[in-house]
Design an enzyme around this catalytic site. Structure first.
Site, PDB file in Angstrom:
ATOM      1  N   ALA A  61     -72.430  14.400  24.421  1.00 27.37           N
ATOM      2  CA  ALA A  61     -73.188  13.180  24.737  1.00 27.37           C
ATOM      3  C   ALA A  61     -72.469  11.970  24.145  1.00 27.37           C
ATOM      4  O   ALA A  61     -71.729  12.097  23.173  1.00 27.37           O
ATOM      5  CB  ALA A  61     -74.576  13.290  24.128  1.00 27.37           C
ATOM      6  N   GLY A 100     -72.978  18.526  24.133  1.00 25.75           N
ATOM      7  CA  GLY A 100     -73.426  18.520  25.523  1.00 25.75           C
ATOM      8  C   GLY A 100     -72.340  19.009  26.470  1.00 25.75           C
ATOM      9  O   GLY A 100     -72.642  19.532  27.548  1.00 25.75           O
ATOM     10  N   GLU A 103     -72.715  22.635  26.406  1.00 26.42           N
ATOM     11  CA  GLU A 103     -73.995  22.963  27.055  1.00 26.42           C
ATOM     12  C   GLU A 103     -73.854  22.872  28.576  1.00 26.42           C
ATOM     13  O   GLU A 103     -74.355  23.722  29.314  1.00 26.42           O
ATOM     14  CB  GLU A 103     -75.097  22.028  26.560  1.00 26.42           C
ATOM     15  CG  GLU A 103     -75.440  22.296  25.095  1.00 26.42           C
ATOM     16  CD  GLU A 103     -76.521  21.383  24.580  1.00 26.42           C
ATOM     17  OE1 GLU A 103     -76.241  20.170  24.471  1.00 26.42           O
ATOM     18  OE2 GLU A 103     -77.626  21.854  24.288  1.00 26.42           O
ATOM     19  N   GLU A 123     -73.714  19.389  17.097  1.00 25.67           N
ATOM     20  CA  GLU A 123     -74.852  18.457  16.990  1.00 25.67           C
ATOM     21  C   GLU A 123     -75.435  18.404  15.585  1.00 25.67           C
ATOM     22  O   GLU A 123     -75.845  17.350  15.097  1.00 25.67           O
ATOM     23  CB  GLU A 123     -75.964  18.861  17.971  1.00 25.67           C
ATOM     24  CG  GLU A 123     -75.685  18.495  19.420  1.00 25.67           C
ATOM     25  CD  GLU A 123     -74.914  19.563  20.182  1.00 25.67           C
ATOM     26  OE1 GLU A 123     -74.254  20.403  19.523  1.00 25.67           O
ATOM     27  OE2 GLU A 123     -74.961  19.545  21.420  1.00 25.67           O
TER      28      GLU A 123
HETATM   29  C1  LIG Z   1     -74.998  16.688  31.564  1.00 24.36           C
HETATM   30  C2  LIG Z   1     -75.245  17.355  30.266  1.00 24.36           C
HETATM   31  C3  LIG Z   1     -75.575  16.376  29.190  1.00 24.36           C
HETATM   32  C4  LIG Z   1     -75.934  17.037  27.916  1.00 24.36           C
HETATM   33  C5  LIG Z   1     -76.098  16.034  26.807  1.00 24.36           C
HETATM   34  C6  LIG Z   1     -77.020  16.607  25.769  1.00 24.36           C
HETATM   35  C7  LIG Z   1     -76.808  16.057  24.437  1.00 24.36           C
HETATM   36  C8  LIG Z   1     -76.034  16.663  23.573  1.00 24.36           C
HETATM   37  C9  LIG Z   1     -75.810  16.150  22.204  1.00 24.36           C
HETATM   38  C10 LIG Z   1     -74.348  15.916  21.936  1.00 24.36           C
HETATM   39  O1  LIG Z   1     -73.501  16.241  22.696  1.00 24.36           O
HETATM   40  S1  LIG Z   1     -74.005  15.132  20.483  1.00 24.36           S
HETATM   41  C11 LIG Z   1     -72.255  14.938  20.554  1.00 24.36           C
HETATM   42  C12 LIG Z   1     -71.562  16.198  20.225  1.00 24.36           C
HETATM   43  N1  LIG Z   1     -70.158  15.976  20.193  1.00 24.36           N
HETATM   44  C13 LIG Z   1     -69.473  15.735  19.089  1.00 24.36           C
HETATM   45  O2  LIG Z   1     -70.011  15.719  18.013  1.00 24.36           O
HETATM   46  C14 LIG Z   1     -68.012  15.475  19.248  1.00 24.36           C
HETATM   47  C15 LIG Z   1     -67.627  14.214  18.563  1.00 24.36           C
HETATM   48  N2  LIG Z   1     -66.220  13.927  18.745  1.00 24.36           N
HETATM   49  C16 LIG Z   1     -65.268  14.574  18.073  1.00 24.36           C
HETATM   50  O3  LIG Z   1     -65.471  15.513  17.331  1.00 24.36           O
HETATM   51  C17 LIG Z   1     -63.873  14.076  18.264  1.00 24.36           C
HETATM   52  O4  LIG Z   1     -63.957  12.749  18.648  1.00 24.36           O
HETATM   53  C18 LIG Z   1     -63.069  14.866  19.328  1.00 24.36           C
HETATM   54  C19 LIG Z   1     -63.818  14.957  20.627  1.00 24.36           C
HETATM   55  C20 LIG Z   1     -62.770  16.274  18.782  1.00 24.36           C
HETATM   56  C21 LIG Z   1     -61.724  14.126  19.576  1.00 24.36           C
HETATM   57  O5  LIG Z   1     -61.064  13.935  18.347  1.00 24.36           O
HETATM   58  P1  LIG Z   1     -59.797  12.943  18.258  1.00 24.36           P
HETATM   59  O6  LIG Z   1     -59.345  13.004  16.842  1.00 24.36           O
HETATM   60  O7  LIG Z   1     -58.853  13.266  19.313  1.00 24.36           O
HETATM   61  O8  LIG Z   1     -60.334  11.499  18.575  1.00 24.36           O
HETATM   62  P2  LIG Z   1     -61.379  10.598  17.799  1.00 24.36           P
HETATM   63  O9  LIG Z   1     -60.656   9.539  17.080  1.00 24.36           O
HETATM   64  O10 LIG Z   1     -62.330  11.418  17.027  1.00 24.36           O
HETATM   65  O11 LIG Z   1     -62.206   9.956  19.007  1.00 24.36           O
HETATM   66  C22 LIG Z   1     -61.594   9.036  19.913  1.00 24.36           C
HETATM   67  C23 LIG Z   1     -62.604   7.961  20.234  1.00 24.36           C
HETATM   68  O12 LIG Z   1     -63.680   8.562  20.958  1.00 24.36           O
HETATM   69  C24 LIG Z   1     -64.913   8.275  20.312  1.00 24.36           C
HETATM   70  N3  LIG Z   1     -65.796   9.441  20.511  1.00 24.36           N
HETATM   71  C25 LIG Z   1     -65.477  10.720  20.330  1.00 24.36           C
HETATM   72  N4  LIG Z   1     -66.497  11.503  20.672  1.00 24.36           N
HETATM   73  C26 LIG Z   1     -67.486  10.683  21.089  1.00 24.36           C
HETATM   74  C27 LIG Z   1     -68.792  10.896  21.565  1.00 24.36           C
HETATM   75  N5  LIG Z   1     -69.317  12.131  21.727  1.00 24.36           N
HETATM   76  N6  LIG Z   1     -69.539   9.836  21.881  1.00 24.36           N
HETATM   77  C28 LIG Z   1     -69.045   8.581  21.766  1.00 24.36           C
HETATM   78  N7  LIG Z   1     -67.791   8.307  21.317  1.00 24.36           N
HETATM   79  C29 LIG Z   1     -67.039   9.357  20.980  1.00 24.36           C
HETATM   80  C30 LIG Z   1     -64.531   8.082  18.847  1.00 24.36           C
HETATM   81  O13 LIG Z   1     -65.511   7.331  18.193  1.00 24.36           O
HETATM   82  C31 LIG Z   1     -63.224   7.337  18.976  1.00 24.36           C
HETATM   83  O14 LIG Z   1     -63.572   6.011  19.301  1.00 24.36           O
HETATM   84  P3  LIG Z   1     -62.667   4.815  18.787  1.00 24.36           P
HETATM   85  O15 LIG Z   1     -63.391   3.586  19.225  1.00 24.36           O
HETATM   86  O16 LIG Z   1     -61.341   5.003  19.435  1.00 24.36           O
HETATM   87  O17 LIG Z   1     -62.606   4.954  17.306  1.00 24.36           O
END
Ligand SMILES: CCCCCC/C=C/CC(=O)SCCNC(=O)CCNC(=O)[C@H](O)C(C)(C)COP(=O)(O)OP(=O)(O)OC[C@H]1O[C@@H](n2cnc3c(N)ncnc32)[C@H](O)[C@@H]1OP(=O)(O)O
Length: 719
Positions: A61, A100, A103, A123
């Site tokens: 998400a 997500g 999921e 999460e």
């Molecule tokens: C249709 C189905 C919908 C289902 C939805 C249901 C809800 C579910 C709940 C969730 O999904 S909660 C989110 C769970 N996901 C995470 O916790 C992953 C978080 N991200 C990471 O762990 C890492 O970013 C990565 C994906 C492993 C990539 O790592 P990397 O080192 O390559 O890059 P980063 O510097 O960490 O990230 C780059 C950039 O992207 C932004 N970002 C990363 N993930 C998200 C996210 N999930 N949402 C919003 N933004 C995200 C991060 O903040 C960086 O941004 P910047 O501005 O460049 O600093």
């Protein structure tokens, strides 16, 4: 936000297009709904493949959307329609399938993963739970014990482990999308009923209650007071004991208790704060994305004490050749053996081979003439460090970068004795340096933007969370520690015990209270610093009034403890007693209680009853108050930087967000009022006097922490 193509004439290929991680924003969810509808209703389409653009399936998400009202199509019905359909849907997982994202993949009938992909339900690390069916589907797919572990820890697994666990059906080294399309074509007309996870019964271990109980206890011990992992256990219990339709309702109810909680806000703040910290800016305008760091192809570490060894290991394990220097043969040999042992254990733990060949050990600084960068890690003594830097200036080529690992000495004074002050910077590692993730990069007034960029990038390469800070005694972390620990010792005088104070701080969420932590670190270090700064020892003027130094309140109890040879765990005695020198099990010591009582009697202090609330307020508000001063002084650029330092270097509980975020959650007005109250009671403790920035923020209506910068930016920066 979701691209639709028809490939191989009958496969609908849906590509999520929301860089950088294809997060499931409301626009992406709309895109998925629209394209899935089109695929399921088009008679030409016999199968569907979902993938992500740029080699990343989906990072879950969009966490930024959690702060606002939920928008976009309802999720679970959309995903149910994917699963219920008669056309096989295959997830092609490259890069990541997290939260997500995973999921979404679990609603698909099949999952193909690229061999470098990572999967997980993180999460819980954001204070919530996988509420798009994750807690109900994963246990049905891989069983309760494995699902429980993944959901309660948020651990990412490799594609290979995912295959072993049964999360994915195939791992490929080829293009996962192309493999998935072929796979989908072969799946057409095969029965899908056994592929619909919602219709499966959860395989349940016979000892379910005992297992859930054991995991609950483990969580309560490890993550005291943290809500999300416990809610995850309850959700997984529902997967084991309820039909899917009820389990999914239970999942939503539990999510509702977490979603708007302070803990979820704090943990999500930490996620972004950690990423913000890497984005440094200097007063000159130079910043992280426009200055190219130097490439570091070789490095040297001077001093093979505890810090130097950890730094050498941190460099070698990321492939940087290191020359390690000691001043005598015996120390060099001991250091060599320790470094090699640490490197071997580290390599074994990571399942790689140890990089011994990258290490050289020498007694002579002249061997460093060609290295790209030197990290000095000798004893914390200004004169000694200066002599090392003078020597280095003579020996090293003019372009070699000089770094000092100091926990608080003046980096600019060291730069001043070199022939290249613009190429000198502080790299404050935390002990043990190969384990602790924090690195304070201390920018002196003469440090060039190139060396800042290089030190920050080297920190990142070593796997550290690096934060750029300004040069002042103690920098950020140790400067803030003083008011915090001072409050703890003043509270001892006033009636509290070390164990009461520690318990209050540990109940708050710290892994260790201030006294247990000091015993671990060694009490002699602070004693030496206090002696050097004239606060205790023979240099103190005997006419000085007792319990006052340098015009302010001073508590000599820590000095009295050291005078008895009690230096903490290493001597088996400190604020607590241990069964042996080096022991770790702390027991309250009646001798300390006596010492404190005698002290109170000597000065006529009537002990009073001290509440946990007072302990928390005085220690933590004094800590945050110093943080406000650090922001005012331009020693840290943002509150996020301070919080990251405390999270990664000082064991501040992550679910509280860090000292500055915690202050904002308590309410700045309240923090101000309490500090005013305590300062009135203790006017000789300047650290309790509310800082001008705190007052200014309160006067501006207590903006959220992300907006404080607007109120600081006109102030002077030391970065
Ligand atoms: C249709 C189905 C919908 C289902 C939805 C249901 C809800 C579910 C709940 C969730 O999904 S909660 C989110 C769970 N996901 C995470 O916790 C992953 C978080 N991200 C990471 O762990 C890492 O970013 C990565 C994906 C492993 C990539 O790592 P990397 O080192 O390559 O890059 P980063 O510097 O960490 O990230 C780059 C950039 O992207 C932004 N970002 C990363 N993930 C998200 C996210 N999930 N949402 C919003 N933004 C995200 C991060 O903040 C960086 O941004 P910047 O501005 O460049 O600093």
């Amino acid at each position: 936000m979701a691209r639709y193509e028809l490939v191989k004439r009958s496969v609908a290929l849906i590509t999520l297009t929301n860089p950088p991680v294809n997060a499931l924003s409301s626009a992406v969810r709309h895109g998925i709904a629209k394209t899935m509808e089109r695929a399921l209703s088009d008679p030409k389409v016999t199968a569907v493949v979902i993938c992500g653009e740029n080699g990343r399936f989906c990072g879950g998400a969009d966490i930024r959307e959690f702060a606002g009202p939920l928008r976009g199509p309802p999720l679970v019905p959309l995903l149910d329609s994917i699963e219920a359909g008669e056309k096989p849907v295959v997830a092609a997982i490259e890069g990541v399938a997290l939260g997500g994202g995973l999921e979404l993949a679990l609603f698909c009938h099949y999952r193909i993963a690229h061999f470098k992909a990572r999967l997980g339900l993180p999460e819980v690390t954001l204070g919530i739970l996988p509420a798009a069916g994750g807690t109900q589907r994963l246990p049905r797919l891989i069983g309760i014990p494995a699902a429980l572990e993944l959901i309660t820890t948020g651990r990412h697994v490799s594609a290979q482990e995912a295959l072993k666990l049964g999360i994915v059906d195939q791992v490929t080294e080829q293009n996962a999308c192309e493999v998935a399309v072929e796979f989908a074509l072969r799946a057409v007309a095969k029965p899908l009923s056994s592929r619909r996870l919602s219709s499966l019964t959860t395989p349940c271990p016979p000892n379910l209650d005992a297992l859930l109980e054991a995991v609950t206890m483990q969580i309560q011990k490890k993550a005291r007071g943290v809500m999300a992992p416990l809610a995850c256990v309850q959700a997984v219990r529902a997967a084991a004991t309820m039909p899917y339709s009820q389990g999914i309702k239970r999942e939503s109810e539990l999510m509702a208790t977490l979603f708007n909680s302070g803990q979820a806000r704090a943990l999500q703040y930490c996620f972004f704060a950690e990423r913000t910290a890497g984005k440094w800016t200097l007063p000159s305008g130079a910043q992280w994305n426009d200055i190219k760091p130097r490439e570091i192809r070789s490095a040297a570490v001077i001093g093979l004490g505890t810090m130097g060894r950890g730094i050498a290991v941190s460099l070698a394990r990321v492939g940087i050749p290191v020359i390690a220097v000691e001043s005598d043969k015996k120390l060099l040999e001991t250091g060599r053996q320790m470094v090699i042992g640490m490197l071997e254990r580290d390599a074994k733990r990571r399942g790689v081979s140890a990089s011994h060949n990258l290490l050289k050990f020498t007694l002579g600084l002249q061997d460093l003439k060609d290295v790209d960068l030197v990290i000095e890690a000798v004893f914390e003594d200004m004169a000694l460090k200066k002599s090392v830097f003078r020597e280095l200036s003579k020996v090293c080529r003019p372009a070699t970068l000089f770094c000092t690992n100091t926990s608080g000495l003046d980096v600019d004074a060291l730069a001043g004795v070199t022939d290249r002050p613009q190429l000198v910077i502080g790299m404050h590692f935390f002990s043990p340096a190969h384990v602790m993730k924090l690195l304070e990069v201390v920018c002196g007034p003469r440090s060039s933007s190139e060396i800042v960029a290089t030190a920050m990038s080297l920190g990142k390469r070593m796997g550290k969370v690096s934060v750029a800070v300004g040069n002042c005694p103690g920098f950020v972390g140790n400067r803030m520690l003083k008011p915090y620990s001072d409050q703890a010792t003043f509270l001892l005088e006033e009636g509290a015990t070390p164990e009461q104070i520690d318990k209050a701080l540990e109940d708050f969420g710290f892994a260790m209270g201030v006294f247990r932590m000091s015993d671990l670190a060694g009490l002699d270090v602070g004693w030496r610093v206090r002696k050097e700064s004239g606060l205790t020892g023979p240099d103190v003027d005997p006419k000085n009034p007792p319990r006052r130094r340098q015009g302010r309140k001073y508590c000599p109890i820590p000095d009295m403890v050291c005078e008895q040879g009690r230096f903490g765990q290493k001597t088996g005695r400190g604020w607590y007693m241990y069964d042996k020198p080096g022991g770790t099990k702390a027991k309250p010591d009646p001798l300390i209680q006596n010492l404190i009582e005698m002290y109170r009697n000597r000065y006529g202090i009537q002990p009073r009853n001290i509440t946990d609330q007072e302990i928390i307020e005085r220690c933590l508000f004094a800590l945050a108050n110093e943080g406000f001063r650090i922001l005012e002084d331009g020693i840290a650029a943002r509150p996020e930087d301070i919080d990251v330092i405390y999270l990664f270097g000082y064991g501040f509980p992550r679910h509280r967000g860090g000292p500055m975020f915690y202050a904002s959650m308590v309410g700045l007005q309240r923090v101000l009022e309490r500090l005013e109250h305590y300062h009135q009671a203790h006017p000789d403790v300047p650290h309790l006097e509310p800082s001008p920035l705190l007052k200014k923020l309160v006067a501006c209506g207590s903006p959220p922490v992300q907006k404080w910068r607007e109120h600081i930016k006109t102030m002077h920066s030391h970065l």
